[in-house]
Design an enzyme around this catalytic site. Structure first.
Site, mmCIF file in Angstrom:
data_model
loop_
_atom_site.group_PDB
_atom_site.id
_atom_site.type_symbol
_atom_site.label_atom_id
_atom_site.label_comp_id
_atom_site.label_asym_id
_atom_site.label_seq_id
_atom_site.Cartn_x
_atom_site.Cartn_y
_atom_site.Cartn_z
ATOM 1 N N ASP A 1 37.922 40.005 34.347
ATOM 2 C CA ASP A 1 37.035 39.645 35.510
ATOM 3 C C ASP A 1 36.206 38.484 35.045
ATOM 4 O OD1 ASP A 1 35.690 41.043 33.597
ATOM 5 O OD2 ASP A 1 35.376 42.740 35.105
ATOM 6 N N HIS B 1 33.489 52.704 36.836
ATOM 7 C CA HIS B 1 34.486 51.667 37.297
ATOM 8 C C HIS B 1 35.065 50.887 36.081
ATOM 9 C CE1 HIS B 1 30.919 48.829 36.958
ATOM 10 N NE2 HIS B 1 31.585 48.072 36.344
HETATM 11 C C1 GLP Z 1 31.179 45.445 33.776
HETATM 12 C C2 GLP Z 1 32.375 44.666 33.460
HETATM 13 C C3 GLP Z 1 33.359 45.963 33.004
HETATM 14 C C4 GLP Z 1 32.683 46.611 31.763
HETATM 15 C C5 GLP Z 1 31.167 47.294 32.364
HETATM 16 C C6 GLP Z 1 30.738 48.133 31.508
HETATM 17 O O1 GLP Z 1 30.998 46.011 35.034
HETATM 18 N N1 GLP Z 1 33.068 44.165 34.732
HETATM 19 O O2 GLP Z 1 34.542 45.370 32.563
HETATM 20 O O3 GLP Z 1 33.463 47.716 31.588
HETATM 21 O O4 GLP Z 1 30.505 46.071 32.776
HETATM 22 O O5 GLP Z 1 29.939 46.982 30.654
HETATM 23 P P1 GLP Z 1 29.085 47.642 29.242
HETATM 24 O O6 GLP Z 1 30.299 47.772 28.257
HETATM 25 O O7 GLP Z 1 28.251 46.510 29.132
HETATM 26 O O8 GLP Z 1 28.556 48.786 29.354
#
Ligand code: GLP
Length: 267
Positions: free
Chosen positions: A72, A143
């Site tokens: 993304d 998500h």
């Molecule tokens: C964002 C990204 C995801 C990621 C999520 C969790 O929403 N688009 O790909 O998995 O954050 O992030 P973190 O690993 O910082 O908790």
């Protein structure tokens, strides 16, 4: 689905990095048969990227014949913006390894025609033969990529509006202000992730425990988009002990026993 339960974040990172390295090495990629790897951003993969850099330095792995597709990118941040996912990938992985920069694919959130950008991204994945291994993290609402709650479980790469929860979660990268987080992003779809031949998800910390429970112990549900993994034929979640806080004791024991007996069989 496999659930690998590690003691802590650093073990999760080591396990996942070594798994990725082993998959690439066993695949033996060459120019005619490159390894196509899907990659995430966020805090969760930082340890893996550190480990992969180490494995590359020790010459245990090469990315010369690896093609990558990131999950993304924010809409409206140029490639040089400190919080753009392109910059994140360069600074945490790509600048340190032998990947051919032409093999790096990251959605362009500045594209004039965002729909065309998303369509072309799906076409590029197809043209490379599909994704062999998709590495991902998980938001605290379950998500995957930016497939926010109620995304279609068949969705493809597209523009998504971020939820308030996601903007609050990511505000830490934007001076703590959720309103500075872009409101939209380009993201691969749940269907795009599901098309990968294998999916590897990393989950760390108590803050992800409620979502991990929903994804593993509840049914497939568009409100927790990562629950789609229940329908994937080759899916692994690697998590730490803290992330299992909301799982049933029996579930934890069951997955641990499966992994223990598999490693005993291997000797
Ligand atoms: C964002 C990204 C995801 C990621 C999520 C969790 O929403 N688009 O790909 O998995 O954050 O992030 P973190 O690993 O910082 O908790």
């Amino acid at each position: 689905m496999r659930l690998i339960i590690c003691k802590n974040y650093s073990e999760v990172s080591c396990w996942a990095a070594n798994y990725i390295a082993a998959r690439i090495n066993t695949f033996a990629p060459c120019p005619a048969k490159p390894f196509v790897l899907g990659l995430p951003t966020g805090s969760s993969p930082l340890g893996i990227y550190r480990e992969l850099r180490g494995l590359y330095e020790k010459k245990h792995i090469s990315f010369a014949n690896v093609i990558t597709f990131n999950m993304d990118e924010y809409v409206g941040l140029d490639a040089g913006h400190p919080q753009s996912y392109r910059r994140f990938m360069m600074e945490n992985l790509f600048d340190y390894i032998d990947i051919d920069k032409r093999n790096i694919h990251i959605l362009n959130g500045m594209a004039e025609d965002l729909t065309a950008e998303c369509r072309a991204y799906e076409e590029s994945i197809q043209a490379c033969g599909g994704i062999e291994l998709f590495l991902g993290g998980m938001g605290s609402d379950g998500h995957i990529a930016f497939n926010e709650p109620a995304s279609s479980l068949h969705s493809r790469t597209r523009v998504k509006t971020l939820t308030r929860d996601t903007k609050i979660a990511n505000a830490r990268f934007f001076g703590g202000d959720p309103d500075k987080v872009p409101s939209t992003a380009l993201t691969v779809g749940v269907g795009t992730v599901m098309d990968a031949r294998e999916v590897l998800i990393i989950v760390s910390g108590h803050g992800k425990a409620r979502a991990l429970h929903a994804v593993i112990e509840e049914g497939v549900n568009h409100l927790w988009t990562l629950s789609c993994l229940q329908m994937h034929q080759r899916a692994i979640i690697v998590c730490d002990e803290d992330a299992t806080d909301e799982l049933k004791v029996g579930t934890v024991r069951y997955f641990k026993e499966i992994e223990n007996s598999a490693s005993e069989r291997k000797g």
